[in-house]
Design a protein around this motif. Structure first.
Motif, PDB file in Angstrom:
ATOM      1  N   ALA A   1     -22.447  -7.004  -4.763  1.00 19.66           N
ATOM      2  CA  ALA A   1     -21.818  -5.831  -4.934  1.00 19.66           C
ATOM      3  C   ALA A   1     -21.663  -5.171  -6.238  1.00 19.66           C
ATOM      4  O   ALA A   1     -21.734  -5.890  -7.277  1.00 19.66           O
ATOM      5  N   GLY A   2     -21.966  -3.792  -6.141  1.00 25.03           N
ATOM      6  CA  GLY A   2     -21.890  -3.111  -7.510  1.00 25.03           C
ATOM      7  C   GLY A   2     -21.738  -1.726  -7.236  1.00 25.03           C
ATOM      8  O   GLY A   2     -21.450  -1.223  -6.179  1.00 25.03           O
ATOM      9  N   PHE A   3     -21.573  -1.031  -8.362  1.00 23.55           N
ATOM     10  CA  PHE A   3     -21.488   0.378  -8.389  1.00 23.55           C
ATOM     11  C   PHE A   3     -22.112   1.230  -9.501  1.00 23.55           C
ATOM     12  O   PHE A   3     -22.405   0.398 -10.770  1.00 23.55           O
ATOM     13  N   ARG A   4     -22.577   2.260  -9.326  1.00 26.12           N
ATOM     14  CA  ARG A   4     -23.220   3.025 -10.222  1.00 26.12           C
ATOM     15  C   ARG A   4     -21.763   4.275 -10.757  1.00 26.12           C
ATOM     16  O   ARG A   4     -21.560   5.024  -9.992  1.00 26.12           O
ATOM     17  N   PRO A   5     -21.349   4.047 -12.167  1.00 30.72           N
ATOM     18  CA  PRO A   5     -20.575   5.307 -12.437  1.00 30.72           C
ATOM     19  C   PRO A   5     -20.914   6.782 -12.544  1.00 30.72           C
ATOM     20  O   PRO A   5     -22.007   6.894 -12.792  1.00 30.72           O
ATOM     21  N   VAL A   6     -19.921   7.566 -11.964  1.00 30.65           N
ATOM     22  CA  VAL A   6     -20.364   8.864 -11.882  1.00 30.65           C
ATOM     23  C   VAL A   6     -19.355   9.640 -12.197  1.00 30.65           C
ATOM     24  O   VAL A   6     -18.110   9.405 -12.159  1.00 30.65           O
ATOM     25  N   TRP A   7     -19.767  10.894 -12.733  1.00 27.13           N
ATOM     26  CA  TRP A   7     -18.714  11.606 -13.321  1.00 27.13           C
ATOM     27  C   TRP A   7     -18.973  13.092 -12.646  1.00 27.13           C
ATOM     28  O   TRP A   7     -20.145  13.689 -12.610  1.00 27.13           O
ATOM     29  N   ILE A   8     -17.962  13.942 -12.130  1.00 26.24           N
ATOM     30  CA  ILE A   8     -18.038  15.206 -11.676  1.00 26.24           C
ATOM     31  C   ILE A   8     -17.881  16.273 -12.614  1.00 26.24           C
ATOM     32  O   ILE A   8     -16.918  16.245 -13.269  1.00 26.24           O
ATOM     33  N   ARG A   9     -19.254  16.807 -12.946  1.00 24.90           N
ATOM     34  CA  ARG A   9     -19.221  17.844 -14.013  1.00 24.90           C
ATOM     35  C   ARG A   9     -18.443  19.326 -13.518  1.00 24.90           C
ATOM     36  O   ARG A   9     -17.986  19.287 -12.397  1.00 24.90           O
TER      37      ARG A   9
ATOM     38  N   SER B   1     -19.206  22.109 -12.900  1.00 28.67           N
ATOM     39  CA  SER B   1     -20.063  22.825 -11.831  1.00 28.67           C
ATOM     40  C   SER B   1     -19.979  22.110 -10.304  1.00 28.67           C
ATOM     41  O   SER B   1     -20.219  22.779  -9.606  1.00 28.67           O
ATOM     42  N   GLY B   2     -19.173  21.018 -10.339  1.00 26.36           N
ATOM     43  CA  GLY B   2     -18.991  20.295  -9.064  1.00 26.36           C
ATOM     44  C   GLY B   2     -19.972  19.123  -8.701  1.00 26.36           C
ATOM     45  O   GLY B   2     -20.210  18.648  -7.823  1.00 26.36           O
ATOM     46  N   GLN B   3     -21.082  19.252  -9.740  1.00 26.40           N
ATOM     47  CA  GLN B   3     -22.396  18.220  -9.565  1.00 26.40           C
ATOM     48  C   GLN B   3     -22.049  16.817  -9.960  1.00 26.40           C
ATOM     49  O   GLN B   3     -21.429  16.870 -11.064  1.00 26.40           O
ATOM     50  N   PRO B   4     -22.193  15.806  -9.161  1.00 28.08           N
ATOM     51  CA  PRO B   4     -21.985  14.518  -9.703  1.00 28.08           C
ATOM     52  C   PRO B   4     -23.145  14.202 -10.645  1.00 28.08           C
ATOM     53  O   PRO B   4     -24.432  14.174 -10.385  1.00 28.08           O
ATOM     54  N   GLU B   5     -22.691  13.622 -11.675  1.00 21.15           N
ATOM     55  CA  GLU B   5     -23.823  13.178 -12.602  1.00 21.15           C
ATOM     56  C   GLU B   5     -23.589  11.701 -12.888  1.00 21.15           C
ATOM     57  O   GLU B   5     -22.588  10.784 -13.108  1.00 21.15           O
ATOM     58  N   VAL B   6     -24.814  10.881 -12.563  1.00 24.78           N
ATOM     59  CA  VAL B   6     -24.840   9.226 -12.618  1.00 24.78           C
ATOM     60  C   VAL B   6     -24.969   8.895 -13.916  1.00 24.78           C
ATOM     61  O   VAL B   6     -25.777   9.355 -14.621  1.00 24.78           O
TER      62      VAL B   6
ATOM     63  N   ARG C   1     -19.867   7.225 -22.019  1.00 23.00           N
ATOM     64  CA  ARG C   1     -19.345   7.860 -20.664  1.00 23.00           C
ATOM     65  C   ARG C   1     -19.282   7.086 -19.630  1.00 23.00           C
ATOM     66  O   ARG C   1     -18.531   6.890 -18.826  1.00 23.00           O
ATOM     67  N   GLY C   2     -20.409   6.389 -19.198  1.00 20.82           N
ATOM     68  CA  GLY C   2     -20.419   5.478 -18.351  1.00 20.82           C
ATOM     69  C   GLY C   2     -19.618   4.587 -18.135  1.00 20.82           C
ATOM     70  O   GLY C   2     -18.769   4.012 -17.154  1.00 20.82           O
ATOM     71  N   ARG C   3     -19.319   3.704 -19.598  1.00 25.90           N
ATOM     72  CA  ARG C   3     -18.107   2.699 -19.604  1.00 25.90           C
ATOM     73  C   ARG C   3     -16.700   3.282 -19.406  1.00 25.90           C
ATOM     74  O   ARG C   3     -15.998   2.626 -18.690  1.00 25.90           O
ATOM     75  N   ALA C   4     -16.560   4.430 -19.547  1.00 25.11           N
ATOM     76  CA  ALA C   4     -15.343   4.909 -19.259  1.00 25.11           C
ATOM     77  C   ALA C   4     -14.963   5.052 -18.030  1.00 25.11           C
ATOM     78  O   ALA C   4     -13.784   4.967 -17.514  1.00 25.11           O
ATOM     79  N   VAL C   5     -15.788   5.806 -17.253  1.00 23.87           N
ATOM     80  CA  VAL C   5     -15.530   5.713 -15.816  1.00 23.87           C
ATOM     81  C   VAL C   5     -15.763   4.425 -15.175  1.00 23.87           C
ATOM     82  O   VAL C   5     -14.939   3.997 -14.345  1.00 23.87           O
ATOM     83  N   ALA C   6     -16.493   3.295 -15.588  1.00 26.83           N
ATOM     84  CA  ALA C   6     -16.369   1.894 -15.090  1.00 26.83           C
ATOM     85  C   ALA C   6     -14.891   1.446 -15.374  1.00 26.83           C
ATOM     86  O   ALA C   6     -14.179   0.510 -14.517  1.00 26.83           O
ATOM     87  N   ALA C   7     -14.346   1.772 -16.878  1.00 27.78           N
ATOM     88  CA  ALA C   7     -13.253   1.113 -17.056  1.00 27.78           C
ATOM     89  C   ALA C   7     -12.084   1.877 -16.083  1.00 27.78           C
ATOM     90  O   ALA C   7     -11.019   1.027 -15.896  1.00 27.78           O
TER      91      ALA C   7
ATOM     92  N   TRP D   1     -21.354  -5.313 -16.848  1.00 21.22           N
ATOM     93  CA  TRP D   1     -22.847  -4.636 -16.730  1.00 21.22           C
ATOM     94  C   TRP D   1     -23.950  -5.445 -16.531  1.00 21.22           C
ATOM     95  O   TRP D   1     -24.340  -6.418 -17.196  1.00 21.22           O
ATOM     96  N   ASP D   2     -24.904  -4.841 -15.747  1.00 22.75           N
ATOM     97  CA  ASP D   2     -26.282  -5.400 -15.329  1.00 22.75           C
ATOM     98  C   ASP D   2     -27.335  -4.191 -15.217  1.00 22.75           C
ATOM     99  O   ASP D   2     -27.556  -3.376 -14.501  1.00 22.75           O
ATOM    100  N   GLY D   3     -27.719  -3.798 -16.575  1.00 22.85           N
ATOM    101  CA  GLY D   3     -28.821  -2.649 -16.691  1.00 22.85           C
ATOM    102  C   GLY D   3     -27.735  -1.501 -16.371  1.00 22.85           C
ATOM    103  O   GLY D   3     -26.655  -1.499 -17.440  1.00 22.85           O
ATOM    104  N   GLU D   4     -28.073  -0.552 -15.801  1.00 25.49           N
ATOM    105  CA  GLU D   4     -27.410   0.590 -15.404  1.00 25.49           C
ATOM    106  C   GLU D   4     -26.335   0.393 -14.413  1.00 25.49           C
ATOM    107  O   GLU D   4     -25.723   1.365 -13.872  1.00 25.49           O
ATOM    108  N   ARG D   5     -26.457  -0.592 -13.935  1.00 26.60           N
ATOM    109  CA  ARG D   5     -25.264  -1.073 -12.640  1.00 26.60           C
ATOM    110  C   ARG D   5     -24.078  -1.795 -13.028  1.00 26.60           C
ATOM    111  O   ARG D   5     -24.435  -2.622 -13.850  1.00 26.60           O
ATOM    112  N   VAL D   6     -22.863  -1.544 -12.500  1.00 22.49           N
ATOM    113  CA  VAL D   6     -21.862  -2.550 -12.795  1.00 22.49           C
ATOM    114  C   VAL D   6     -21.607  -3.213 -11.619  1.00 22.49           C
ATOM    115  O   VAL D   6     -21.485  -2.974 -10.370  1.00 22.49           O
ATOM    116  N   VAL D   7     -21.845  -4.727 -11.845  1.00 20.66           N
ATOM    117  CA  VAL D   7     -21.696  -5.783 -10.877  1.00 20.66           C
ATOM    118  C   VAL D   7     -20.277  -6.127 -10.843  1.00 20.66           C
ATOM    119  O   VAL D   7     -19.640  -6.390 -11.524  1.00 20.66           O
ATOM    120  N   VAL D   8     -19.932  -6.231  -9.389  1.00 22.82           N
ATOM    121  CA  VAL D   8     -18.484  -6.368  -9.048  1.00 22.82           C
ATOM    122  C   VAL D   8     -18.582  -7.905  -8.400  1.00 22.82           C
ATOM    123  O   VAL D   8     -19.160  -8.171  -7.328  1.00 22.82           O
TER     124      VAL D   8
END
Length: 383
Positions: free
Chosen positions: A319-327, A329-334, A340-346, A363-370
Motif C-alpha cells: 500500500a502507498g500513495f502519491r501526494p497531490v495538491w489541488i491548484r 485552477s482546480g487541477q490536481p498536481e502530483v 511540498r510533497g512532504r507537507a501533503v504526506a505529513a 518514502w520510497d522514491g516518489e511514493r509514500v509507502v504505508v
C-alpha cells in the motif's frame, strides 16, 4: 509488479475537462489499472430529483476525458448517482462503456448494482465492488428501481448531559441485513479474483480527520469477508489510513478532479444549491479558498492523494500513495519527495493520528509507502 492507482471524487462540471488532468496525466497513464469515483450523472435527459441537494448533470461527452487520462474503471455507488433518475444512470454507464471504462456499483436494478467489475492485468484478476453508505434512499437501487448498491446506516442521537437542545452524542451503525448482503457479494467474488477491492461512499463531509462511528466497522467487515483493499470517498476531504488483518483501509481518498461552480455562493442561480452552499459554510465552519473559483471545498481538502498499490505475485499488496495538491485552477498536481510533497504526506499522517489510527509512513522514491506497524515496524517518514 502490477500497479493499481485509485483516486477519489471526480466531477467534470467545467468546460475542457482535459485541462484539469494535465498536471497529473503522466502519472495516471503510468498505472496498469486506474480507477476513480464518478460522483455525478452524465446525461442530457431525465428530470432533476429533489430528495437531496441535486448535483448538476453534465454532458456525457465529457467522459471521454477520463479515458484520455487513462481510467479503466469507475465506481458509481454514491449519493448523487440517481440525481437524474434511471435515465441519468443509463446514460452515465453507457458513456463509460463507450469509452472503454468499466463501471460498478450502480444499475437499473439492485442485482445489476451489486455486480462487480472484473479486469485482468499481468495475469492477475482484479475485482471491484462499491456501496453507498450515506443515502439518500432515492439513490438506492431496488428490485425494479435504478440506483446504487448500498449499506444502510442508521443514526441515533442522544442528549449529552443536562442540556436539552444542545449538541447531541451521535451513534451510527449499519443494519445487519445490508452489511451481510455486502459481505455475501465479497465472499462470492473472492473465489473468482486474485485481488478484491471494495469502494465505500461514506463519511462526514467537509470535516477534517473525523470518522463517524460506523465507518471502521463497515470497512473491517469488508476485509473480514475477503477484501484485500478498502477505499472510501464522499467527504470531499482526505481521511487517514489504517490496516485490518494486515490489509489496507484508505478511509477517504479525497477529491481529485472535482471542479464545479454548483456549490458557489456567488452567481448561483439554483435556489436549492445556493441554500446548501450558504448553509454548509455555517455547518462545517469553512470558507472555500477565494483563489479556487471552480473548487468550492474546504481549504484543507487541497491536500489529497492518488492511492498507489503495488501488487506482487499471488496478489500480495503493498500500500502507498502519491501526494497531490489541488491548484487554484482546480487541477490536481502530483508531488514527489520535495518540500511540498512532504507537507501533503505529513497532512495524511496527521489526520491518521488525529482519528486514532495507526500506520507507518516512509518514502520510497516518489511514493509514500504505508505499512501496518503491528506487522512490519519501521521508522516513520518524519523520523
Amino acid at each position: 509488479m502490477t500497479s493499481l492507482m485509485m483516486v477519489g471524487d471526480l466531477v467534470l462540471d467545467e468546460p475542457d475537462p482535459d485541462f484539469f488532468f494535465e498536471p497529473s496525466r503522466a502519472v495516471l497513464l503510468s498505472a496498469d489499472l486506474l480507477v476513480g469515483h464518478v460522483e455525478t450523472p452524465y446525461t442530457l435527459r431525465g428530470t432533476e430529483l429533489q430528495s437531496d441537494i441535486p448535483a448538476e448533470a453534465a454532458d456525457p461527452g465529457k467522459i471521454a476525458a477520463l479515458a484520455r487520462a487513462g481510467f479503466h474503471a469507475a465506481s458509481l455507488a454514491g449519493n448523487h448517482v440517481c440525481d437524474r433518475g434511471a435515465e441519468g444512470i443509463e446514460d452515465t454507464m453507457a458513456a463509460l462503456r463507450g469509452n472503454g471504462i468499466g463501471s460498478f456499483g450502480a444499475g437499473q436494478n439492485l442485482v445489476e448494482a451489486r455486480q462487480p467489475a472484473v479486469l485482468t492485468r499481468n495475469g492477475l484478476r482484479f475485482g471491484f465492488l462499491s456501496y453507498n453508505c450515506v443515502g439518500p434512499r432515492d439513490s438506492w437501487a431496488g428490485a425494479g428501481k435504478a440506483g446504487c448498491a448500498y449499506v444502510h446506516v442508521l443514526s441515533h442521537y442522544e442528549q449529552e448531559g443536562a442540556n436539552p437542545g444542545g449538541p447531541p452524542l451521535t451513534y451510527t451503525f449499519a443494519t445487519p441485513a445490508t452489511l451481510e448482503a455486502m459481505q455475501a457479494d465479497i465472499e462470492l467474488l473472492r473465489a473468482e479474483v486474485d485481488v478484491l477491492v471494495v469502494a465505500l461512499h461514506k463519511g462526514l463531509v467537509h470535516t477534517p480527520a473525523q470518522l463517524a462511528m460506523y465507518e471502521r466497522p463497515v470497512a473491517r467487515a469488508a476485509i473480514e469477508a475477503g477484501a484485500d483493499i478498502v477505499v472510501g470517498h464522499h467527504p470531499h476531504i482526505a481521511r487517514g489510513i489504517e490496516f485490518h488483518k494486515g490489509r489496507p483501509i484508505f478511509h477517504g481518498l479525497g477529491n481529485f478532479v472535482t471542479v464545479t461552480r454548483a456549490l458557489n455562493v456567488e452567481k448561483n442561480a439554483h435556489p436549492a444549491r445556493l441554500a446548501w452552499a450558504e448553509r454548509r459554510r455555517k455547518l462545517f465552519g469553512f470558507t472555500p479558498d477565494p483563489e479556487c473559483a471552480c473548487y468550492p471545498f474546504h481549504p484543507e481538502s487541497r491536500n489529497t492523494m492518488i492511492a498507489d498499490f503495488r501488487i506482487g505475485a499471488g496478489g500480495r499488496v503493498s500500500a502507498g500513495f502519491r501526494p497531490v495538491w489541488i491548484r487554484g485552477s482546480g487541477q490536481p498536481e502530483v508531488l514527489g519527495d520535495c518540500e511540498r510533497g512532504r507537507a501533503v504526506a505529513a497532512y495524511v499522517e496527521k489526520i491518521t493520528r488525529d482519528a486514532g489510527m495507526k500506520a507507518q509512513f516512509a518514502w520510497d522514491g516518489e511514493r509514500v509507502v504505508v505499512t501496518d506497524p503491528r506487522a512490519q515496524p519501521q521508522e516513520g517518514m518524519n523520523a
